[in-house]
Motif scaffolding. Structure first.
Motif, mmCIF file in Angstrom:
data_model
loop_
_atom_site.group_PDB
_atom_site.id
_atom_site.type_symbol
_atom_site.label_atom_id
_atom_site.label_comp_id
_atom_site.label_asym_id
_atom_site.label_seq_id
_atom_site.Cartn_x
_atom_site.Cartn_y
_atom_site.Cartn_z
ATOM 1 N N GLU A 97 35.347 37.424 -46.048
ATOM 2 C CA GLU A 97 36.453 36.950 -45.215
ATOM 3 C C GLU A 97 35.893 35.940 -44.214
ATOM 4 O O GLU A 97 34.954 36.247 -43.468
ATOM 5 C CB GLU A 97 37.121 38.097 -44.466
ATOM 6 C CG GLU A 97 38.349 37.636 -43.683
ATOM 7 C CD GLU A 97 39.134 38.793 -43.099
ATOM 8 O OE1 GLU A 97 40.208 38.536 -42.522
ATOM 9 O OE2 GLU A 97 38.678 39.940 -43.208
ATOM 10 N N SER A 109 45.358 23.950 -45.157
ATOM 11 C CA SER A 109 45.010 25.168 -45.894
ATOM 12 C C SER A 109 44.813 24.875 -47.371
ATOM 13 O O SER A 109 43.959 25.476 -48.031
ATOM 14 C CB SER A 109 46.105 26.228 -45.703
ATOM 15 O OG SER A 109 47.359 25.744 -46.159
ATOM 16 N N ASN A 113 41.507 25.593 -49.579
ATOM 17 C CA ASN A 113 41.607 26.330 -50.837
ATOM 18 C C ASN A 113 40.930 25.575 -51.977
ATOM 19 O O ASN A 113 40.139 26.134 -52.735
ATOM 20 C CB ASN A 113 43.084 26.571 -51.161
ATOM 21 C CG ASN A 113 43.278 27.682 -52.183
ATOM 22 O OD1 ASN A 113 42.627 27.695 -53.217
ATOM 23 N ND2 ASN A 113 44.182 28.586 -51.907
ATOM 24 N N GLU A 126 42.084 33.029 -51.252
ATOM 25 C CA GLU A 126 43.363 33.162 -50.556
ATOM 26 C C GLU A 126 43.181 32.642 -49.134
ATOM 27 O O GLU A 126 42.340 33.155 -48.394
ATOM 28 C CB GLU A 126 43.838 34.619 -50.527
ATOM 29 C CG GLU A 126 44.243 35.176 -51.880
ATOM 30 C CD GLU A 126 44.772 36.588 -51.775
ATOM 31 O OE1 GLU A 126 44.948 37.067 -50.630
ATOM 32 O OE2 GLU A 126 44.999 37.224 -52.818
ATOM 33 N N SER A 128 45.010 31.860 -45.474
ATOM 34 C CA SER A 128 46.158 32.148 -44.622
ATOM 35 C C SER A 128 46.154 31.192 -43.436
ATOM 36 O O SER A 128 45.252 31.255 -42.592
ATOM 37 C CB SER A 128 46.117 33.600 -44.130
ATOM 38 O OG SER A 128 47.115 33.828 -43.151
ATOM 39 N N ARG A 131 46.972 33.282 -40.073
ATOM 40 C CA ARG A 131 45.876 34.112 -39.555
ATOM 41 C C ARG A 131 44.591 33.325 -39.380
ATOM 42 O O ARG A 131 43.613 33.842 -38.842
ATOM 43 C CB ARG A 131 45.617 35.284 -40.503
ATOM 44 C CG ARG A 131 46.726 36.292 -40.595
ATOM 45 C CD ARG A 131 46.469 37.349 -41.652
ATOM 46 N NE ARG A 131 45.126 37.882 -41.516
ATOM 47 C CZ ARG A 131 44.203 37.793 -42.463
ATOM 48 N NH1 ARG A 131 44.454 37.169 -43.579
ATOM 49 N NH2 ARG A 131 43.006 38.305 -42.274
ATOM 50 N N ARG A 133 42.459 32.513 -41.686
ATOM 51 C CA ARG A 133 41.484 33.274 -42.447
ATOM 52 C C ARG A 133 41.468 32.803 -43.900
ATOM 53 O O ARG A 133 42.468 32.322 -44.424
ATOM 54 C CB ARG A 133 41.804 34.778 -42.425
ATOM 55 C CG ARG A 133 41.563 35.454 -41.081
ATOM 56 C CD ARG A 133 40.074 35.659 -40.852
ATOM 57 N NE ARG A 133 39.809 36.576 -39.766
ATOM 58 C CZ ARG A 133 39.695 36.230 -38.502
ATOM 59 N NH1 ARG A 133 39.834 34.971 -38.154
ATOM 60 N NH2 ARG A 133 39.439 37.128 -37.581
ATOM 61 N N THR A 135 40.058 34.497 -47.622
ATOM 62 C CA THR A 135 39.453 35.612 -48.328
ATOM 63 C C THR A 135 38.976 35.113 -49.684
ATOM 64 O O THR A 135 39.774 34.598 -50.470
ATOM 65 C CB THR A 135 40.459 36.761 -48.506
ATOM 66 O OG1 THR A 135 40.953 37.158 -47.218
ATOM 67 C CG2 THR A 135 39.801 37.951 -49.174
ATOM 68 N N ALA A 344 48.757 43.056 -42.829
ATOM 69 C CA ALA A 344 48.573 41.896 -41.943
ATOM 70 C C ALA A 344 48.111 42.332 -40.563
ATOM 71 O O ALA A 344 47.284 41.690 -39.931
ATOM 72 C CB ALA A 344 49.871 41.102 -41.833
ATOM 73 N N LYS A 493 52.306 31.110 -33.289
ATOM 74 C CA LYS A 493 51.698 31.818 -34.418
ATOM 75 C C LYS A 493 51.447 33.278 -34.063
ATOM 76 O O LYS A 493 51.684 34.176 -34.869
ATOM 77 C CB LYS A 493 50.377 31.150 -34.797
ATOM 78 C CG LYS A 493 50.528 29.831 -35.535
ATOM 79 C CD LYS A 493 49.159 29.296 -35.908
ATOM 80 C CE LYS A 493 49.264 27.984 -36.660
ATOM 81 N NZ LYS A 493 47.913 27.464 -37.035
ATOM 82 N N ALA A 497 53.214 36.476 -35.952
ATOM 83 C CA ALA A 497 52.457 37.558 -36.581
ATOM 84 C C ALA A 497 52.885 38.914 -36.028
ATOM 85 O O ALA A 497 53.022 39.889 -36.773
ATOM 86 C CB ALA A 497 50.965 37.348 -36.358
#
Length: 522
Positions: A97, A109, A113, A126, A128, A131, A133, A135, A344, A493, A497
């Motif tokens: 992560e 993003s 990716n 993945e 996000s 977040r 982040r 993964t 989440a 944001k 969340a």
């Protein structure tokens, strides 16, 4: 016999720098062959390469590099090939992560990716945006989490490793029994291609690679100056592909290469076996989490448990044996105080960047002072208060004051925009940071130049009653306004969340299923 059945023969190719004669290559060969687990070693002085056959259950390719470095040479891993055909999975799958800072939209993003997916050894990504982040599932024999961070930083974002965990052993066993890790005869190579400046260049490289015998898939990244090629190992090699790119006028070199296995696809990997489900639970503290793990390990139907963020549990279980409600009730019967957690909310929520708040606190007071001097004071009786000479020929106190207030905002607070702009230009993808940096540098540079010109003219005997023209208010105002906007974005944001977390928490823990007149609680 047991040791032989568990052996995992592999072949590593290493780049060795510093060899100048046959004695050097002989020293490298002897050092490698003297390492336990090494079956054979071949060193090429001409190519600066070493090919090593070894047992991956006794040592890793990185340890082979360390063996070479201990005798005074520089070594780097080029690629690892799995030679065994046992039912044990040949790929060492890990899940990392990453914290990715600087993403502002879906395009950012998406760029992260694509950059991660193009890296050899990456299985699934993945990202996000909310977040901040990423993964990543990857083969630890081909790439490391730190190298993944380097790929993200190469395209202009700040990345850091939050955590790395092994793929659950049960998942690897299921994958082995359902999809044997047999060789497909395919290899995946990552090439560095220097000299591409536009889409026409990347298109030319792609067409050249697609025209080679044995090439199955080609993906060329203009921004990252890299090409990822999947090819048949019995028809061509990564070095031959690099030569094809060289022949059309670009500089190409092999960064990494590895075998594409049938059990673990190079583009995707199943998160869970079909008969396995996932559950997230929250407990009071780390001690209770450890106690929950001990209790869960004794329960039938539990596949694996993982603790993260101190007070969260990730549980893999078999739904035909165990239901979430029964699992939670069993833990609460032992006074462990567990409750269902939203996946989440189990991760770090987006937080307002502390450095963003600090920069805004530094930029706001000077900006307000400059706006007051430039726009408010001329409309009051204080308009002539700063019109006197400050002791420097050609400069008024007002100009020197504005320069002193604007300089820390432009040079210190604005460095986040200047640094991001430099990275964006480096990857040939101008963005809003480039626009902000260009505008503020032009305004500040012009104003400073006019100050210097006024001093020069005064020293030459040409006096001016009016202060030199300047735009010191422009960079300060622009930087401050953008910082306020980004702070509001980060706050939004964070609230989004939290709202999503609360929305999931409103879901009922059970439901009644009515089928053929029979009511079942699930």
């Amino acid at each position: 016999m047991a040791a032989q059945s568990q052996a995992r023969p592999s072949r590593a190719e290493l780049q060795v720098e510093g060899m100048t004669c046959a004695a050097c290559s002989g020293a490298v060969t002897r050092a490698l062959q003297g390492r336990a687990g090494v079956k054979a070693a071949e060193v090429s002085l001409l190519r600066n390469r070493a090919t090593v056959d070894f047992d991956a259950t006794q040592l890793t390719a990185e340890q082979l590099c360390e063996v070479i470095e201990e005798i005074g040479f520089d070594a780097a891993l080029v690629g690892v090939e799995n030679l065994g055909s046992s039912c044990q999975p040949t790929a060492v799958i890990k899940i990392a992560e990453l914290s990715v800072q600087g993403m502002t939209c879906a395009a950012c993003s998406g760029a992260v990716n694509r950059a991660l997916e193009a890296k050899a050894g990456v299985l699934e990504v993945e990202v996000s945006l909310l977040r901040e982040r990423a993964t990543v599932s990857y083969d630890a024999q081909q790439v490391t989490a730190e190298q993944l961070c380097g790929e993200v930083e190469d395209i202009g974002f700040d990345a850091a490793v939050v955590g790395v965990q092994d793929r659950p052993l049960s998942m690897e066993k299921d994958a082995c029994s359902e999809q044997p890790a047999a060789s497909t005869g395919k290899r995946r190579a990552e090439l560095s291609v220097q000299g591409m400046t536009c889409a026409a260049c990347s298109g030319a490289v792609e067409r050249a690679l697609q025209g080679c015998d044995g090439v199955l898939e080609v993906e060329v990244s203009l921004l990252r100056a890299k090409a990822v090629v999947v090819y048949r190992s019995d028809e061509t090699t990564a070095e031959q592909l690099a030569e094809e790119v060289d022949d059309i006028g670009f500089d190409a070199s092999v960064l990494s290469q590895g075998e594409v296995l049938a059990a673990v696809s190079s583009t995707s990997v199943k998160k869970l076996p079909p008969e396995t489900a996932k559950l997230h639970l929250q407990v009071g503290n780390a001690k209770l989490a450890a106690e929950c793990q001990r209790v869960l390990e004794e329960m039938a139907g539990i596949v694996s448990t993982t603790t993260f963020n101190s007070c969260f549990l990730r549980i893999l279980y078999r739904p035909e044996t165990l239901q979430p409600r029964n699992l939670i009730e069993a833990l609460n019967d032992k006074d462990l105080g567990v409750e269902h957690a939203n996946p989440a909310s189990a991760q770090d929520k987006p937080r307002v960047d502390a450095s963003l708040q600090g920069d805004l606190r530094c930029a706001l007071p000077p900006t307000l002072a400059i706006l007051a001097v430039v726009f408010v004071m001329p409309m009051t009786s204080l308009k002539h208060m700063l019109s006197f000479s400050c002791g420097i020929p050609g400069l008024h106190a007002e100009t020197l004051l504005l320069f002193a207030l604007a300089t820390p905002v432009q040079c210190y607070v604005g460095k986040r925009f200047h640094s991001a702009a430099r990275k964006a230009l480096k990857r040939r993808s101008p963005n809003m940071d480039v626009l902000i940096s260009t505008a503020t540098c032009l305004a500040y540079g012009y104003s400073t130049l006019m100050m210097g010109l006024a001093v020069f003219l005064a020293l030459c005997g040409e006096t001016q009653e009016e202060p030199p023209p300047h735009f010191f208010e422009t960079p300060c105002t622009l930087i401050t306004v953008v910082l306020i906007g980004r702070l509001l974005e980060a706050t939004a944001k964070q609230r989004t969340a939290a709202s999503l977390d609360e929305l999931v928490r409103t879901a009922p823990p059970t439901a009644r299923l009515v089928a053929d007149g029979k009511v079942t609680e699930v």
